[in-house]
Design an enzyme around this catalytic site. Structure first.
Site, PDB file in Angstrom:
ATOM      1  N   HIS A 121       0.833  -1.209   0.000  1.00  0.00           N
ATOM      2  CA  HIS A 121       0.000   0.000   0.000  1.00  0.00           C
ATOM      3  C   HIS A 121       0.862   1.251   0.000  1.00  0.00           C
ATOM      4  CE1 HIS A 121      -0.111   1.341   4.465  1.00  0.00           C
ATOM      5  NE2 HIS A 121       0.967   0.634   4.270  1.00  0.00           N
TER       6      HIS A 121
ATOM      7  N   CYS B  28       3.904   5.373   5.630  1.00  0.00           N
ATOM      8  CA  CYS B  28       4.032   4.139   6.413  1.00  0.00           C
ATOM      9  C   CYS B  28       5.494   3.680   6.395  1.00  0.00           C
ATOM     10  CB  CYS B  28       3.136   3.055   5.820  1.00  0.00           C
ATOM     11  SG  CYS B  28       3.196   1.487   6.718  1.00  0.00           S
TER      12      CYS B  28
ATOM     13  N   GLN C 158      -7.099  -3.111   9.565  1.00  0.00           N
ATOM     14  CA  GLN C 158      -8.317  -2.342   9.822  1.00  0.00           C
ATOM     15  C   GLN C 158      -9.393  -2.800   8.844  1.00  0.00           C
ATOM     16  OE1 GLN C 158      -6.995   1.724   9.500  1.00  0.00           O
ATOM     17  NE2 GLN C 158      -5.871   1.624  11.411  1.00  0.00           N
TER      18      GLN C 158
ATOM     19  N   SER D 259      -5.921   5.291   9.959  1.00  0.00           N
ATOM     20  CA  SER D 259      -4.505   5.593   9.757  1.00  0.00           C
ATOM     21  C   SER D 259      -4.278   6.707   8.743  1.00  0.00           C
ATOM     22  CB  SER D 259      -3.754   4.348   9.284  1.00  0.00           C
ATOM     23  OG  SER D 259      -3.802   3.356  10.265  1.00  0.00           O
TER      24      SER D 259
ATOM     25  N   HIS E 203      -5.292   5.438   1.743  1.00  0.00           N
ATOM     26  CA  HIS E 203      -4.396   4.462   1.131  1.00  0.00           C
ATOM     27  C   HIS E 203      -4.764   4.184  -0.315  1.00  0.00           C
ATOM     28  CE1 HIS E 203      -3.756   2.643   5.316  1.00  0.00           C
ATOM     29  NE2 HIS E 203      -4.970   3.161   5.439  1.00  0.00           N
TER      30      HIS E 203
END
Length: 174
Positions: free
Chosen positions: A70, A124, A142, A165, A168
């Site tokens: 991702h 990330c 998630q 988060s 993405h």
């Protein structure tokens, strides 16, 4: 043990090195038993072609798991609004989505791959591994991320996915 050593000999690794599997990351890594050194990248002197064949023949996809990568763009309302690139992220969610849509256009046009772009643009820590998250099963990510990742076909890249988060783009690898 002898059979394992013979198999490792076909891996194309320099003497003393072996392939091991990280249970925490669910990824292979390289270990030198005499020096106790471990590393994610193949050691110097590895025959990469032999290693690719060895890995293809000796790694199996765990049942019910997928492999994905991702590219994450965080915003100020993200669960942890900071990253390896930026200690304090102040952009809005709308700005993050705009940035991600620009990345999506570049990937869709064939200009760059998600993995190559993730190295420099993802918030990330997986950026150093081309965004690769390794293998994971249901219940490990998630919910919003998982639903999209499992719905993708191998090779397919998602549109914008919103989680706690950040936002993405997800690519299913296997």
């Amino acid at each position: 043990v002898l059979a394992e050593q013979l198999l490792q000999a076909d891996a194309g690794l320099p003497a003393g090195w072996e392939v091991r599997h990280s249970n925490s990351k669910n990824l292979p890594y390289f270990f030198n038993a005499s020096s106790k050194e471990s590393r994610w990248e193949p050691p110097e002197g590895t025959d990469v072609d032999k290693l690719k064949v060895y890995m293809a023949q000796n790694t199996r996809k765990p049942e019910g798991k997928i492999h994905a990568a991702h590219l994450l763009v965080k915003h100020r309302d993200s669960r942890r609004p900071g990253s390896w690139k930026e200690p304090t992220i102040t952009r809005t969610k709308e700005e993050a989505i705009g940035i991600l849509k620009g990345h999506e256009r570049r990937i869709q046009s064939g200009e760059i791959s998600l993995g190559d772009l993730a190295q420099t643009e993802s918030d990330c820590s997986s950026a150093r591994k081309n965004g690769d998250l390794g293998m994971f099963g249901r219940g490990e990510m998630q919910k919003e991320f998982e639903e999209v990742a499992f719905a993708l076909e191998p090779g397919q890249v998602s549109g914008v996915v919103d989680t706690a988060s950040g936002v993405h783009l997800i690519q299913r690898l296997e």
